[in-house]
Design a protein around this motif. Structure first.
Motif, mmCIF file in Angstrom:
data_model
loop_
_atom_site.group_PDB
_atom_site.id
_atom_site.type_symbol
_atom_site.label_atom_id
_atom_site.label_comp_id
_atom_site.label_asym_id
_atom_site.label_seq_id
_atom_site.Cartn_x
_atom_site.Cartn_y
_atom_site.Cartn_z
ATOM 1 N N MET A 131 1.039 -1.106 0.005
ATOM 2 C CA MET A 131 0.126 0.041 0.067
ATOM 3 C C MET A 131 0.757 1.441 0.024
ATOM 4 N N ALA A 132 2.072 1.152 0.251
ATOM 5 C CA ALA A 132 2.873 2.428 0.303
ATOM 6 C C ALA A 132 3.567 2.441 -1.105
ATOM 7 N N LEU A 133 3.506 1.604 -1.729
ATOM 8 C CA LEU A 133 3.855 1.955 -3.521
ATOM 9 C C LEU A 133 2.819 3.167 -3.893
ATOM 10 N N SER A 135 -4.453 -9.540 -1.727
ATOM 11 C CA SER A 135 -5.054 -8.830 -2.762
ATOM 12 C C SER A 135 -6.339 -7.965 -2.905
ATOM 13 N N ARG A 136 -6.908 -8.604 -1.985
ATOM 14 C CA ARG A 136 -8.226 -7.776 -1.596
ATOM 15 C C ARG A 136 -7.916 -6.604 -1.189
ATOM 16 N N GLU A 137 -6.828 -6.493 0.064
ATOM 17 C CA GLU A 137 -6.582 -5.273 0.484
ATOM 18 C C GLU A 137 -5.950 -4.202 -0.351
ATOM 19 N N VAL A 138 -5.233 -4.540 -1.349
ATOM 20 C CA VAL A 138 -4.634 -3.709 -2.171
ATOM 21 C C VAL A 138 -5.043 -3.350 -3.359
ATOM 22 N N ALA A 139 -6.208 -3.938 -3.735
ATOM 23 C CA ALA A 139 -6.944 -3.926 -5.243
ATOM 24 C C ALA A 139 -7.016 -2.560 -5.703
ATOM 25 N N GLU A 140 -7.168 -1.518 -4.932
ATOM 26 C CA GLU A 140 -7.331 -0.108 -5.257
ATOM 27 C C GLU A 140 -5.897 0.612 -5.741
ATOM 28 N N ASN A 141 -4.667 -0.092 -5.371
ATOM 29 C CA ASN A 141 -3.577 0.510 -5.531
ATOM 30 C C ASN A 141 -2.798 -0.021 -6.757
ATOM 31 N N ASP A 142 -2.829 0.526 -7.768
ATOM 32 C CA ASP A 142 -2.367 -0.014 -9.077
ATOM 33 C C ASP A 142 -1.134 -0.554 -9.078
ATOM 34 N N PHE A 143 0.016 0.247 -8.346
ATOM 35 C CA PHE A 143 1.408 -0.272 -8.243
ATOM 36 C C PHE A 143 1.275 -1.632 -7.540
ATOM 37 N N ALA A 144 0.421 -1.801 -6.460
ATOM 38 C CA ALA A 144 0.585 -3.022 -5.634
ATOM 39 C C ALA A 144 -0.043 -4.157 -6.561
ATOM 40 N N VAL A 145 -1.240 -3.864 -7.383
ATOM 41 C CA VAL A 145 -1.531 -4.923 -8.268
ATOM 42 C C VAL A 145 -0.699 -5.342 -9.417
ATOM 43 N N LEU A 173 6.478 -14.502 -11.994
ATOM 44 C CA LEU A 173 7.860 -15.210 -11.786
ATOM 45 C C LEU A 173 7.616 -16.313 -10.968
ATOM 46 N N ASP A 174 6.444 -16.861 -10.783
ATOM 47 C CA ASP A 174 6.243 -17.993 -9.998
ATOM 48 C C ASP A 174 6.527 -17.919 -8.785
ATOM 49 N N ILE A 175 6.606 -16.714 -8.054
ATOM 50 C CA ILE A 175 7.005 -16.703 -6.593
ATOM 51 C C ILE A 175 5.906 -16.841 -6.012
ATOM 52 N N VAL A 176 4.582 -16.249 -6.237
ATOM 53 C CA VAL A 176 3.357 -16.793 -5.735
ATOM 54 C C VAL A 176 2.453 -17.053 -6.976
ATOM 55 N N PRO A 177 2.334 -18.090 -7.303
ATOM 56 C CA PRO A 177 1.474 -18.450 -8.360
ATOM 57 C C PRO A 177 0.070 -18.103 -8.069
ATOM 58 N N GLY A 178 -0.680 -17.687 -8.974
ATOM 59 C CA GLY A 178 -2.207 -17.343 -8.790
ATOM 60 C C GLY A 178 -2.419 -16.467 -8.012
ATOM 61 N N VAL A 179 -1.605 -15.361 -7.749
ATOM 62 C CA VAL A 179 -2.015 -14.244 -6.722
ATOM 63 C C VAL A 179 -2.338 -13.076 -7.580
ATOM 64 N N SER A 180 -2.127 -12.918 -8.759
ATOM 65 C CA SER A 180 -2.400 -11.785 -9.619
ATOM 66 C C SER A 180 -3.962 -11.859 -9.437
ATOM 67 N N PRO A 181 -4.522 -10.286 -9.231
ATOM 68 C CA PRO A 181 -6.018 -10.297 -8.953
ATOM 69 C C PRO A 181 -6.451 -10.202 -10.488
ATOM 70 N N GLY A 182 -8.006 -10.830 -10.402
ATOM 71 C CA GLY A 182 -8.759 -10.931 -11.526
ATOM 72 C C GLY A 182 -8.137 -10.795 -12.829
#
Length: 189
Positions: free
Chosen positions: A132-134, A161-171, A180-189
């Motif tokens: 969120m600081a991004l 993902s839910r908490e940062v959904a409004e921050n484009d940089f976080a998304v 990068l397969d660091i956390v697969p499937g984390v990308s929002p919608g």
């Protein structure tokens, strides 16, 4: 990379600050880079950070001063600094424009940090706050990648993902973690 200040001074001040807050019975949690470090990320090369509830900011300042620590009131109206030599610790009561609430501290886990038991921000809250600081003024994915990689198994990524959904940089960062397969499937919608 050589730290900007002697790391042993920061570590000492981190411990002294935590002990003073504990003795003053001020609710707090270690956050930021040192909270990530305790959870397995690389040790930061800058200051240490604590959060306190916004309603406890004055009591925190008094507890720190009563413990003989040098408390500095900077121009920003959301933190104070504890200074020792070249090191400093930030005590924060508003993050990303929102007051720190007690529930954030209640979710912290008590862990040993440099031989001192103290509350450490929950990994999910830690990552969400870092994302969120991004913004357009600070968007250093290179510093965040090692942290995300180190704590990935401790984080509820769906919640982040839910908490940062409004921050484009976080998304975008979450999409990068997915690609990068660091956390697969984390990308929002």
């Amino acid at each position: 990379m050589e730290p900007l200040f002697p790391r042993d001074q920061v570590r000492d001040l981190l411990k002294r600050t935590a002990v003073a807050l504990k003795e003053g019975e001020v609710p707090f949690a270690l956050c930021g880079g040192y909270a990530a470090w305790v959870r397995g990320a690389p040790e930061p090369d800058h200051d240490a950070d604590f959060i306190v509830p916004a309603a406890e900011s004055e009591r925190a300042a008094k507890a720190l001063a009563d413990a003989g620590l040098q408390v500095v009131d900077p121009a920003e109206d959301w933190l104070l600094k504890v200074v020792q030599g070249e090191a400093f610790v930030d005590v924060i009561w508003r993050t990303c424009g929102r007051p720190v609430e007690t529930d954030l501290i209640q979710r912290a886990e008590t862990l040993p940090v440099l031989s001192v038991q103290m509350p450490v921000l929950d990994a999910t809250d830690l990552i969400a706050s870092k994302l969120m600081a991004l913004d357009e003024h600070y968007c250093d994915f290179g510093r965040l990648l090692p942290v995300a990689r180190a704590v990935r198994e401790q984080v509820d990524w769906a919640q982040v993902s839910r908490e940062v959904a409004e921050n484009d940089f976080a998304v975008v960062f979450l999409a990068l973690l997915d690609r990068l397969d660091i956390v697969p499937g984390v990308s929002p919608g």
